[in-house]
Design an enzyme around this catalytic site. Structure first.
Site, PDB file in Angstrom:
ATOM      1  N   HIS A  52      73.651 -43.041 -41.686  1.00 30.44           N
ATOM      2  CA  HIS A  52      72.484 -43.694 -42.284  1.00 30.44           C
ATOM      3  C   HIS A  52      72.275 -45.049 -41.617  1.00 30.44           C
ATOM      4  CE1 HIS A  52      72.343 -41.161 -46.011  1.00 30.44           C
ATOM      5  NE2 HIS A  52      73.610 -40.965 -45.663  1.00 30.44           N
ATOM      6  N   HIS A  61      76.416 -37.179 -40.326  1.00 31.81           N
ATOM      7  CA  HIS A  61      75.197 -37.960 -40.118  1.00 31.81           C
ATOM      8  C   HIS A  61      75.490 -39.418 -40.435  1.00 31.81           C
ATOM      9  CE1 HIS A  61      75.093 -36.726 -44.349  1.00 31.81           C
ATOM     10  NE2 HIS A  61      74.328 -37.777 -44.596  1.00 31.81           N
TER      11      HIS A  61
END
Length: 141
Positions: free
Chosen positions: A103, A101
């Site tokens: 940010h 992932h």
């Protein structure tokens, strides 16, 4: 491909509710439930990959253009002063959820956050040795 015990697989595929900012066939972008700043978001692939080096080529090619789109919207709507794009791999680098992932952290003047690292003086011989090792690995074999 999903991993049954992965919370990000469940969020990315809509099994767990989230505050979704964007969704397409490959990604879901959500607001982080433990935000560093107002508007802190996560780009999560719908397919499971533990980290960057396992990431599919299609997702790798899509994550930066998507981050660019989300960042532009944040700058316009949140009036932030800048942003950090952060992607951690393995525990030593700060990864806590082992599903790739990215940010997107909007930054505001005096927000109190410091994302920094300690720099060291470079050793020319060591730099040369590292460059040669990595370069040889990247050459077509």
């Amino acid at each position: 491909m999903k991993k049954d015990d992965c919370i990000f697989c469940k969020i990315a595929n809509g099994e767990i509710p989230s505050h979704t900012l964007y969704e397409d066939d490959m990604f879901r972008v959500i607001l982080d439930l433990g935000p560093a700043t107002k508007g802190h978001a996560l780009i999560i692939p719908k397919n499971h990959y533990d980290n960057l080096w396992e990431l599919g080529d299609a997702e790798a090619a899509g994550v930066i253009p998507l981050a660019k789109k989300i960042a532009a919207a944040m700058l316009e709507e949140l009036h932030c002063d800048g942003l950090n794009l952060i992607q951690n791999n393995n525990q030593i680098a700060g990864q806590t959820i082992f599903h790739f992932h990215t940010h997107i952290v909007p930054r505001y003047k005096n927000d109190g956050n410091k994302f920094s690292f300690v720099t060291h003086e470079a050793d020319e011989n060591l730099l040369k040795e590292i460059a040669e090792k990595i370069n040889s690995r990247l050459q077509v074999r």
